[in-house]
Design a protein around this motif. Structure first.
Motif, PDB file in Angstrom:
ATOM      1  N   GLU A  11      44.432  46.880  45.927  1.00 33.58           N
ATOM      2  CA  GLU A  11      45.009  48.178  46.283  1.00 33.58           C
ATOM      3  C   GLU A  11      44.521  48.528  47.683  1.00 33.58           C
ATOM      4  N   TRP A  12      45.349  48.198  48.642  1.00 32.51           N
ATOM      5  CA  TRP A  12      45.031  48.301  50.067  1.00 32.51           C
ATOM      6  C   TRP A  12      43.697  47.605  50.336  1.00 32.51           C
ATOM      7  N   GLY A  13      42.611  48.331  50.693  1.00 29.58           N
ATOM      8  CA  GLY A  13      41.348  47.671  51.024  1.00 29.58           C
ATOM      9  C   GLY A  13      40.402  47.547  49.839  1.00 29.58           C
ATOM     10  N   LYS A  14      40.893  47.817  48.636  1.00 21.83           N
ATOM     11  CA  LYS A  14      40.015  47.797  47.458  1.00 21.83           C
ATOM     12  C   LYS A  14      40.514  46.767  46.440  1.00 21.83           C
ATOM     13  N   VAL A  15      39.601  46.426  45.526  1.00 23.40           N
ATOM     14  CA  VAL A  15      39.996  45.600  44.383  1.00 23.40           C
ATOM     15  C   VAL A  15      39.679  46.401  43.122  1.00 23.40           C
ATOM     16  N   LEU A  16      40.640  46.561  42.250  1.00 27.02           N
ATOM     17  CA  LEU A  16      40.450  47.311  41.007  1.00 27.02           C
ATOM     18  C   LEU A  16      40.232  46.319  39.875  1.00 27.02           C
ATOM     19  N   LEU A  17      39.171  46.535  39.114  1.00 27.44           N
ATOM     20  CA  LEU A  17      38.897  45.655  37.973  1.00 27.44           C
ATOM     21  C   LEU A  17      39.184  46.422  36.680  1.00 27.44           C
ATOM     22  N   TYR A  18      40.101  45.895  35.881  1.00 30.71           N
ATOM     23  CA  TYR A  18      40.485  46.549  34.630  1.00 30.71           C
ATOM     24  C   TYR A  18      40.005  45.723  33.440  1.00 30.71           C
ATOM     25  N   GLU A  19      39.774  46.433  32.358  1.00 27.85           N
ATOM     26  CA  GLU A  19      39.546  45.746  31.085  1.00 27.85           C
ATOM     27  C   GLU A  19      40.923  45.471  30.477  1.00 27.85           C
ATOM     28  N   THR A  20      41.211  44.208  30.241  1.00 29.01           N
ATOM     29  CA  THR A  20      42.575  43.875  29.794  1.00 29.01           C
ATOM     30  C   THR A  20      42.880  44.405  28.392  1.00 29.01           C
ATOM     31  N   ALA A  21      41.876  44.522  27.554  1.00 32.55           N
ATOM     32  CA  ALA A  21      42.131  44.951  26.174  1.00 32.55           C
ATOM     33  C   ALA A  21      42.619  46.395  26.113  1.00 32.55           C
ATOM     34  N   THR A  22      42.167  47.212  27.053  1.00 35.53           N
ATOM     35  CA  THR A  22      42.499  48.631  26.984  1.00 35.53           C
ATOM     36  C   THR A  22      43.253  49.133  28.204  1.00 35.53           C
ATOM     37  N   GLY A  23      43.173  48.371  29.271  1.00 38.13           N
ATOM     38  CA  GLY A  23      43.779  48.833  30.513  1.00 38.13           C
ATOM     39  C   GLY A  23      42.887  49.825  31.253  1.00 38.13           C
ATOM     40  N   LYS A  24      41.623  49.905  30.828  1.00 42.49           N
ATOM     41  CA  LYS A  24      40.692  50.861  31.423  1.00 42.49           C
ATOM     42  C   LYS A  24      40.150  50.313  32.751  1.00 42.49           C
ATOM     43  N   LEU A  25      40.065  51.185  33.751  1.00 46.33           N
ATOM     44  CA  LEU A  25      39.516  50.781  35.042  1.00 46.33           C
ATOM     45  C   LEU A  25      37.995  50.713  34.925  1.00 46.33           C
ATOM     46  N   LEU A  26      37.445  49.518  35.129  1.00 49.71           N
ATOM     47  CA  LEU A  26      36.004  49.334  34.971  1.00 49.71           C
ATOM     48  C   LEU A  26      35.256  49.525  36.282  1.00 49.71           C
ATOM     49  N   ARG A  27      35.826  49.007  37.336  1.00 52.32           N
ATOM     50  CA  ARG A  27      35.080  49.003  38.594  1.00 52.32           C
ATOM     51  C   ARG A  27      36.051  48.913  39.772  1.00 52.32           C
ATOM     52  N   VAL A  28      35.583  49.505  40.868  1.00 54.13           N
ATOM     53  CA  VAL A  28      36.359  49.393  42.108  1.00 54.13           C
ATOM     54  C   VAL A  28      35.485  48.692  43.132  1.00 54.13           C
ATOM     55  N   LEU A  29      36.000  47.595  43.662  1.00 52.69           N
ATOM     56  CA  LEU A  29      35.252  46.867  44.696  1.00 52.69           C
ATOM     57  C   LEU A  29      35.776  47.323  46.054  1.00 52.69           C
ATOM     58  N   GLU A  30      34.913  47.964  46.816  1.00 49.06           N
ATOM     59  CA  GLU A  30      35.312  48.447  48.147  1.00 49.06           C
ATOM     60  C   GLU A  30      35.052  47.330  49.145  1.00 49.06           C
ATOM     61  N   THR A  31      36.099  46.687  49.589  1.00 47.33           N
ATOM     62  CA  THR A  31      35.902  45.562  50.508  1.00 47.33           C
ATOM     63  C   THR A  31      35.556  46.076  51.898  1.00 47.33           C
ATOM     64  N   ARG A  32      35.095  45.158  52.732  1.00 52.97           N
ATOM     65  CA  ARG A  32      34.652  45.560  54.076  1.00 52.97           C
ATOM     66  C   ARG A  32      35.839  45.735  55.011  1.00 52.97           C
ATOM     67  N   GLY A  33      35.656  46.684  55.948  1.00 57.31           N
ATOM     68  CA  GLY A  33      36.691  46.895  56.951  1.00 57.31           C
ATOM     69  C   GLY A  33      37.914  47.577  56.356  1.00 57.31           C
ATOM     70  N   GLN A  34      38.910  47.711  57.170  1.00 55.06           N
ATOM     71  CA  GLN A  34      40.123  48.414  56.743  1.00 55.06           C
ATOM     72  C   GLN A  34      41.287  47.446  56.559  1.00 55.06           C
ATOM     73  N   ARG A  35      40.958  46.248  56.177  1.00 54.46           N
ATOM     74  CA  ARG A  35      42.043  45.266  56.056  1.00 54.46           C
ATOM     75  C   ARG A  35      42.552  45.180  54.629  1.00 54.46           C
ATOM     76  N   ARG A  36      43.801  44.893  54.517  1.00 52.24           N
ATOM     77  CA  ARG A  36      44.488  44.905  53.238  1.00 52.24           C
ATOM     78  C   ARG A  36      44.116  43.688  52.390  1.00 52.24           C
ATOM     79  N   VAL A  37      43.908  43.939  51.123  1.00 55.18           N
ATOM     80  CA  VAL A  37      43.698  42.813  50.193  1.00 55.18           C
ATOM     81  C   VAL A  37      45.058  42.165  49.938  1.00 55.18           C
ATOM     82  N   SER A  38      45.132  40.870  50.149  1.00 52.27           N
ATOM     83  CA  SER A  38      46.430  40.211  50.015  1.00 52.27           C
ATOM     84  C   SER A  38      46.477  39.186  48.882  1.00 52.27           C
ATOM     85  N   CYS A  39      45.326  38.669  48.466  1.00 55.71           N
ATOM     86  CA  CYS A  39      45.352  37.708  47.365  1.00 55.71           C
ATOM     87  C   CYS A  39      43.987  37.648  46.676  1.00 55.71           C
ATOM     88  N   LEU A  40      43.990  37.247  45.431  1.00 55.46           N
ATOM     89  CA  LEU A  40      42.779  37.241  44.606  1.00 55.46           C
ATOM     90  C   LEU A  40      42.729  35.953  43.797  1.00 55.46           C
TER      91      LEU A  40
END
Lengths: 215, 645
Positions: free
Chosen positions: B354-383
């Motif tokens: 999600e733009w410069g962040k990575v969202l980690l969800y629990e697949t069983a519930t769809g609950k957001l577990l953690r947000v990884l704030e990546t460095r700089g203002q560059r867009r996350v394009s692949c994981l």
């Protein structure tokens, strides 16, 4: 697009489908296509257009003959013919004063023919601007009302033998060259040229006879 | 016959000499000559109109004209009753001979009429949107009912435009959007078969009947296809090439001159100099999920390793761009995130950019577990998750901005290490199955191989010819890296390809060509023998890696201008194929087991059973694709779904 604000009409004229003239009116809410037998009156949504279209349709033969004779390609001739009609509409829309629509159309057609020749120069199509001016002059010098001649011509064509009519169809409907016609009919090119010349001469003499007898 | 008329005819015929042209101009210099020329032009104009009318009504006129000719030519000896019997007999025989001659002449004339081409090659019967009749450089609006003469073609403009042409009520040609077709010249049709030329776009052609034994032909940039039988349907386009939907056709390859016979359900596949028939999967799948309209320049789809979940992502402005749910259920969860998704090897975590962040969800519930704030203002394009699930590789950057590679510790949520991996943005990431190597592809037209132990670059693969790397995937045995490439601007009409890079020899050993636009996604079958590719040409293609040949193509998404990608994913059990497309749909296709498609003639597509039924593998050694039926009535919430039937 032509109209007075309330009644907007876009006209598109079709060239001779099945011997008829069709004028398509594209307006809101519907598009109508009307076919007119040759010689019939044309009823348009404005008086100006009525006069314009009647005049244009009445003089279409000399215009088409002029374009085809110069361009010598059936499809390209029809395109140019259409373009002339569209430009005439656009000129009316702009409010341009046109004293002599026939002369105006020929002048536009001449420019389009010159443009066509320029475009095709790479393929070495013979073009002769002097001849173009002379032929345009020839039409400009003649009376505009050709309705008697046209009517007489149609009657004379009906009297032609089938073989002559087949020749005319090959030349003016299929747009075949003499070489292709000769190949298809198993005749010589020279013989076919003479045959077509004779048919055209017979038609002109027939027209002259009819016009004289009418007088 | 006047000399002037004769010279005008020569001019019209383009057979006039310089001297004759001079003579013509001299004659036109006089007023009498000009008057004569004006009359000649009127005659030409009237003849043109008359001939066109005759051409249109030719078939109707033929009958009465023949009858008239016959009646005029019939001898009249039968009425002469007073003649002596011998003379009567002679007269009778003469009359009979004359009748036979007339009949013979009639037959010959009739056949000569048949041999002539139709005065017009077709009629426009339907126009939608912007369509034009084109002739050389002229373009004029087309309308229904318009007759098309030789030299005139038809062009549609815009994605939603369409036109339908009929040829003698036996051939129907449907022009898709942005299509231009022209007619062949008389010389091109020397073999006597009517031919149209597809310059660009797509055509659907139905030949209900071969007219007068003249087989209908379509000339395409790939080659010439000829409908060989009645009731033949063809689909011809830049993206698909030549597809025979129904009936039978022959194809002659333009580059090699090789000829091929095709039956219904086959298309022309080309591998180098080799031209062969491959299977075309027609039909459509049920839509698993859709995305709302928005700016879309990336699309991604992934199965969970246990096969129970499917995730898809797109870029949606101002809305949740991620979908998560079991593959056989409708109405998946809508989650925040965009562009890219990855599911952890234990299937417990979903990572979404999600733009410069990575969202980690629990697949069983769809609950957001953690947000990884990546460095700089560059867009996350692949994981990409590492095979042990401990690390998450994050590729960043855009075409213009440099490509950063970040490695995150999934357990702690901390950044383990980062590297400026590429000159331009990272487009794709792939781990080897053993997790020792990571491949990163980029807009900078290179692939970097990273040693995960030393955290250093091990190898750099430059794309020659230079194409952007769009997708990467390692074979299940880790010995081959498949690299999908395409042009920098995915909207341009330039083919992409798939390059197979051998890890041991560090060389590209095979290049797979067939897609007409950028290849944007890849997936290996579990046995490593089949590669599935998705492309901006809106097709999915199936590749047999033992032969290096394309053996099937699936078209289940809409292609349009601006269409920039199609993502594919195969479920681990090989039952499902998921496709996510820029037409904003995610579709599911059921794939039968094995790796070869079914032989021609078998039904390839059928709706499978609906509902949240557990997926089961089909027996047999064939590989086909069937559409998946989803239960629209049932909302599926992940682990709660599919409990009972």
């Amino acid at each position: 697009m032509i109209g007075n604000g309330k009644e907007q009409v876009h006209l598109h004229i079709c060239t001779f489908p099945a011997g008829l003239v069709c004028i398509r009116e594209v307006g809101m809410p519907a598009t109508t296509v009307t076919f007119f037998p040759p010689g019939e009156q044309y009823f348009m949504k404005s008086d100006l257009l009525k006069a314009l279209s009647t005049r244009f349709v009445a003089e279409r033969h000399t215009l088409m003959g002029f374009i085809y004779t110069m361009v010598r390609d059936l499809a390209a001739s029809e395109d140019i013919f259409q373009e002339v009609w569209i430009r005439l509409q656009e000129a009316i829309e702009r409010g341009q004063a046109i004293d002599d629509p026939a002369r105006w159309c020929r002048a536009v057609a001449k420019n389009l023919i010159l443009h066509y020749w320029r475009e095709k120069r790479v393929s070495k199509i013979v073009a002769d601007t002097e001849l173009l001016h002379l032929v345009e002059q020839a039409l400009n010098e003649q009376p505009e009302d050709w309705s008697d001649q046209r009517q007489a011509l149609l009657e004379c064509i009906d009297q032609l033998p089938d073989r002559s009519r087949q020749l005319l169809r090959m030349k003016y409907d299929e747009g075949l060259s003499f070489a292709t016609m000769a190949e298809r009919l198993g005749r010589s090119v020279g013989g076919l040229k003479m045959a077509l010349c004779r048919v055209r001469l017979a038609l002109q003499e027939c027209v002259n006879r009819k016009l004289r007898s009418a007088e | 016959m006047s000399r002037l008329d004769e010279l005008l005819l020569l001019w019209e015929d383009r057979s006039i000499t310089e001297q004759e042209l001079m003579e013509l101009k001299q004659l036109l210099a006089s007023p009498a000559g000009r008057a004569q020329a004006a009359a000649s032009l009127l005659l030409t104009g009237v003849l043109l109109e008359w001939a066109r009318a005759q051409g249109a009504a030719g078939s109707v006129m033929a009958g009465p004209e023949r009858a008239e000719t016959a009646s005029v030519s019939l001898p009249s000896p039968f009425s002469r009753a007073a003649l002596p019997s011998k003379r009567r007999r002679i007269a009778y025989l003469t009359g009979l001979a004359a009748v036979l001659l007339v009949a013979l002449g009639g037959i010959l004339w009739y056949h000569s009429q048949l041999a002539e081409p139709d005065p017009g090659w077709g009629h426009i019967v339907q126009v939608q949107g912007e369509a034009f009749v084109v002739s050389k450089e002229q373009r004029l609006p087309a309308h229904a009912g318009q007759k098309l003469v030789r030299g005139q073609g038809v062009a549609t403009q815009g994605a939603d435009s369409e036109a339908v042409i009929h040829i003698a009520d036996a051939i129907r040609i449907n022009l898709g959007g942005g299509t231009t077709l022209v007619t062949a010249t008389e010389a091109d049709e020397a073999n006597g078969r009517p031919t149209i030329i597809l310059e660009q776009g797509e055509l659907a052609i139905e030949v209900s009947q071969i007219i007068r034994r003249k087989k209908f032909a379509v000339q395409t940039p790939l080659g010439v296809v000829v409908a060989e039988a009645d009731q033949t349907a063809l689909h011809v386009s830049e993206a698909l090439g030549v597809v025979v939907v129904l009936g039978e056709a022959s194809f002659t390859h333009a580059a090699t001159g090789k000829t091929l016979r095709l039956k219904g359900g086959e298309y022309v596949a080309v591998a180098g100099d080799e031209v062969y028939a491959a299977r075309f999967f027609a039909g459509d799948a049920k839509v698993w999920s859709t995305f709302p309209p928005g700016f879309t320049d990336a699309v991604s789809v992934a199965f969970s390793p246990d096969g129970n979940l499917l995730a898809a992502a797109t870029h949606v402005r101002g809305g949740p761009g991620v979908r998560l749910g079991p593959p056989d259920c409708a109405v998946p969860l809508e989650l925040s995130g965009d562009r890219c998704v990855a599911i952890s090897p234990d299937s417990q975590l979903l990572a979404a950019g999600e733009w410069g962040k990575v969202l980690l969800y629990e697949t069983a519930t769809g609950k957001l577990l953690r947000v990884l704030e990546t460095r700089g203002q560059r867009r996350v394009s692949c994981l990409a998750f590492s095979p042990d699930g401990q690390a998450l590789a994050v590729g960043k950057g855009t075409r213009e901005l440099g490509g950063e590679l970040e490695m995150w510790d999934v357990k702690t949520g901390g950044l383990a290490w980062t590297v400026h991996a590429h000159v331009s943005g990272v487009t794709s990431l792939a781990f080897t199955p053993d997790g020792k190597l990571l491949a990163s592809g980029s807009w900078d037209k290179s692939v970097a191989i990273w040693d995960m132990e030393t955290r250093t670059e091990k190898t750099r693969i430059l794309m020659v010819p230079a194409l952007v790397v769009r997708s990467l995937v390692f074979a299940p045995d880790g010995q081959t890296l498949a690299i999908a490439t395409g042009p920098v601007d995915p909207r341009i009409r330039q083919p992409g390809d798939i390059r197979l890079w051998d890890v041991a020899s560090q060389a590209i050993h095979t290049t797979l060509r067939g897609h007409q636009r950028a290849v944007t996604s890849l997936a290996y079958s579990t046995d490593g023998q089949t590669l599935v590719s998705g492309s901006a040409d809106a097709t999915v293609r199936f590749w047999d890696l033992s032969s290096g040949r394309e053996y099937g193509m699936l078209r289940g998404h809409r292609a349009a201008i601006g269409f920039e990608g199609l993502a594919v994913a195969l479920s681990p059990d090989g039952v499902w194929l998921a496709t996510a497309s820029f037409d904003r749909t995610v579709k599911l296709w059921k794939v039968a087991g094995g790796r070869k498609i079914r032989p021609p003639g078998r039904e390839l597509f059928s709706a499978s059973a609906g509902g949240c039924r557990p997926a089961t593998s089909e027996a047999g050694n064939s590989y086909s694709v069937v559409s998946a039926e989803l239960d629209r009535e049932k909302t599926c919430y992940l682990s709660a779904c599919c409990g009972t039937e």
